[in-house]
Scaffold this motif. Structure first.
Motif, PDB file in Angstrom:
ATOM      1  N   TYR A  80      43.050  24.983  33.045  1.00 23.66           N
ATOM      2  CA  TYR A  80      42.410  23.803  32.482  1.00 23.66           C
ATOM      3  C   TYR A  80      42.745  22.643  33.642  1.00 23.66           C
ATOM      4  O   TYR A  80      43.848  22.296  33.853  1.00 23.66           O
ATOM      5  N   ILE A  81      41.762  21.844  33.797  1.00 23.26           N
ATOM      6  CA  ILE A  81      41.906  20.407  34.221  1.00 23.26           C
ATOM      7  C   ILE A  81      42.328  19.302  33.189  1.00 23.26           C
ATOM      8  O   ILE A  81      42.045  19.414  32.471  1.00 23.26           O
ATOM      9  N   ASN A  82      43.149  18.455  33.972  1.00 13.47           N
ATOM     10  CA  ASN A  82      43.742  17.310  32.815  1.00 13.47           C
ATOM     11  C   ASN A  82      42.622  16.315  32.730  1.00 13.47           C
ATOM     12  O   ASN A  82      41.522  16.530  33.255  1.00 13.47           O
ATOM     13  N   LYS A  83      42.886  15.363  31.740  1.00 14.44           N
ATOM     14  CA  LYS A  83      41.866  14.532  31.329  1.00 14.44           C
ATOM     15  C   LYS A  83      41.145  13.724  32.744  1.00 14.44           C
ATOM     16  O   LYS A  83      40.030  13.486  32.749  1.00 14.44           O
ATOM     17  N   CYS A 120      39.954  19.674  27.805  1.00  8.66           N
ATOM     18  CA  CYS A 120      39.389  18.627  27.370  1.00  8.66           C
ATOM     19  C   CYS A 120      37.934  18.349  26.749  1.00  8.66           C
ATOM     20  O   CYS A 120      37.556  17.210  26.145  1.00  8.66           O
TER      21      CYS A 120
END
Lengths: 279, 304
Positions: free
Chosen positions: A116-119, A153
């Motif tokens: 998952y990519i961060n915000k 996110c």
């Protein structure tokens, strides 16, 4: 006064049927407004064929004859989709008179490796991906909607709101999916945490704890009266778009399926009645 | 495909709290976390514990942690369940199952697919503990826990054991034959098998080797495709040091070879003693461990 309409996804009927057959069946049950699920089309359907524009015009003609309108739609893939199909969707929307198309946001860093990519990455990646789509859709009078999903996110209405603010276009907004929120432990009240009021809804129920069941409203644990009161408190001006396809797809007979779809329509009617009585 | 590197965060959680532990792991570049459920916070019998609260309150607490992890872009792929195994005291054992239910619920909320648990251990009994009793306790415990896991749509992973330190003998389930049998009993139950899996703890298996058990790589080969979860750490075979890979005597190339042979495609999760170099070096130790594991993977698989 703007009236909220009941709209159903066409994904409530088996995917091997033609778009026209689905439209006619739903019209017979009593649905007048449809959300065209492009994402359920198989690669051998006319949408992916050479004469797709003619197919769309014929579908529009048939819908008009049945007194049915296509108002919403759902694109295949996510915002990173640059296939011809996604741009074809916009043109079909124009032909059918569809105002909204839901395009999922990107929430991971590649197809095969779920990290998952961060915000910050989520916002940067999605703004970059969405802008060309919005521009293309706008040329066809279509508004692109992102949606709260079940991963990373993409779960959070407040982050989705930040994405809408960052894109900053009148042709871009978001669709609040009640079931995705509830499945992920996000309160339906969190719809109010978004800086942007949703332009559409995906109304579906489940029992929480990451079970994205797509049940009829009332068959899971969402408090629907509470949700309708919340909607009233927001400035929501969109429709009640049903995405409750699980039970009808699981039906063992055609009559059972028809009963489920009829029940779904009645429940939506009750929700709208309740909504109209709220002060 | 870039291989994912994970860290068991229980020590960071104890030192810095749950939220900061997640942040640290993300800041250090870890892809995933093995989140620890720490007693006494995770014991419903303690009136001031998180687990004594309602399910809604517990879900709310872990939902906030999930949100933090999502914002930081880190996946909580696995958790570590509360406490040891059954101790043959009905009240204690029932409480373990009750706490495990909450572990499973919390795991689901955190997005973890697997909750790792410990079998009953010889250390709770005597070196000559009745084998039939141990087998029964293991089956009853794992069955109860897997039923919890099934309810929440996750898996229970049984972890490989080593020696019973206090008795200087192999732990009952450190014996690979007994461990394999205990797993096979669960895999044989159609109602349970889909919610059960195996966690290879390389350090524990390395210690069991002193008592005639196979080397860690061969434990992986023995458990085959049932291996989906890892506790990677190193030691000298004598003490459960939980050291950074390559700082003990485990043959790590053999570990990677074995994982390839069983088509392992999960997370290279390390369960380390972050106090190895002193109490002020937890973060630095975790940071260095990440670099070591990434180098090991790059040397073997290229710069993915």
């Amino acid at each position: 006064m703007i009236m909220m309409k009941t709209v159903t996804t066409t994904a409530v009927l088996p995917y091997d049927r033609s778009a026209e057959a689905v439209m006619r069946e739903l019209a017979l049950v009593g649905y007048k407004y449809l959300d065209l699920a492009f994402d359920t089309f198989a690669s051998d359907t006319p949408f992916y064929g050479e004469n797709w524009e003619e197919w769309a015009r014929n579908l529009k003609k048939a819908a008009d004859e049945c007194g049915v309108s296509y108002t919403h739609s759902h694109a295949p893939g996510d915002a990173s989709n640059r296939s011809e199909a996604i741009f074809r969707c916009f043109k079909v929307c124009e032909i059918l008179g569809i105002r909204y198309i839901v395009v999922h946001p990107i929430f991971k860093n590649s197809e095969n490796n779920i990290i998952y990519i961060n915000k910050d990455e989520f916002l940067e990646l999605n703004v970059k991906a969405v802008l060309p789509l919005v521009k293309a859709a706008e040329a066809h009078g279509v508004t692109v909607l992102t949606e709260n999903l079940l991963w990373g996110c993409s779960l959070y209405p407040e982050i989705i709101g930040e994405l809408v603010d960052a894109v900053d276009s009148k042709s871009f907004g978001w669709c609040f999916d009640t079931g995705h929120a509830n499945a992920c432990g996000i309160s339906i009240e969190d719809v109010k945490k978004s800086s942007a009021v949703p332009l559409s809804l995906h109304v579906q129920d489940n029992h929480g704890l990451f079970r994205d069941e797509h049940l009829l409203p009332g068959d899971g644990n969402i408090d629907w009266q509470h949700f309708m009161r919340l909607l009233k408190d927001t400035d929501y001006k969109g429709d009640l778009v049903l995405e409750a396809h699980h039970q009808s797809l699981e039906a063992k007979t055609e009559s059972e399926r028809t009963n489920i779809l009829s029940d779904l329509l009645n429940r939506a009617g009750n929700m709208l009645n309740y909504y109209s009585l709220l002060k | 495909m870039k291989r994912k590197i994970g860290l068991s965060t229980i020590e960071l959680q104890s030192e810095y709290g749950d939220r900061r532990a997640i942040e640290i792991a993300a800041e250090l570049g870890y892809d995933t976390i093995d989140f620890g459920f720490i007693t006494p916070k995770c014991d419903y019998r303690k009136s001031d514990s998180l687990y004594s609260k309602s399910d809604d309150e517990i879900i709310s607490y872990y939902t906030e942690l999930k949100k933090l992890a999502d914002e930081k872009g880190i996946i909580i792929n696995q958790t570590h369940g509360v406490g040891g195994g059954f101790v043959n005291k009905p009240e204690e054992d029932a409480a373990l199952i009750a706490n495990n239910r909450i572990d499973c619920m919390a795991s689901k909320v955190l997005g973890a697919e697997t909750c790792v648990v410990h079998n009953p251990t010889t250390m709770s009994f005597t070196p000559d503990v009745d084998p039939e009793l141990m087998r029964k306790l293991s089956y009853d415990m794992l069955k109860g826990m897997v039923q919890n896991a099934k309810k929440y749509g996750i898996k229970i992973a049984s972890e490989t054991f080593g020696d019973a330190v206090c008795f200087d003998c192999v732990d009952f389930f450190g014996d690979i034959n007994e461990f394999e049998m205990s797993c096979n009993k669960i895999f044989a139950e159609p109602e349970l098998k889909d919610n059960f899996t195996v966690c290879i703890d390389t350090g524990h298996s390395n210690k069991a080797m002193r008592f005639g058990n196979p080397k860690p790589g061969d434990v992986i080969r023995r458990m085959g495709k049932n291996v989906t979860v890892l506790h990677l750490h190193d030691n000298d075979t004598f003490t459960d040091q939980h050291k950074i890979p390559t700082t003990g005597c485990i043959d790590w190339q053999d570990i990677f070879s074995a994982l390839e042979e069983v088509d392992f495609d999960g997370v290279y999760n390390m369960e380390l003693n972050l106090h190895t170099f002193g109490d002020n070096f937890l973060i630095e130790t975790a940071e260095f461990a990440h670099k070591v594991m990434r180098k090991l993977l790059c040397d073997r698989y290229g710069n993915e």
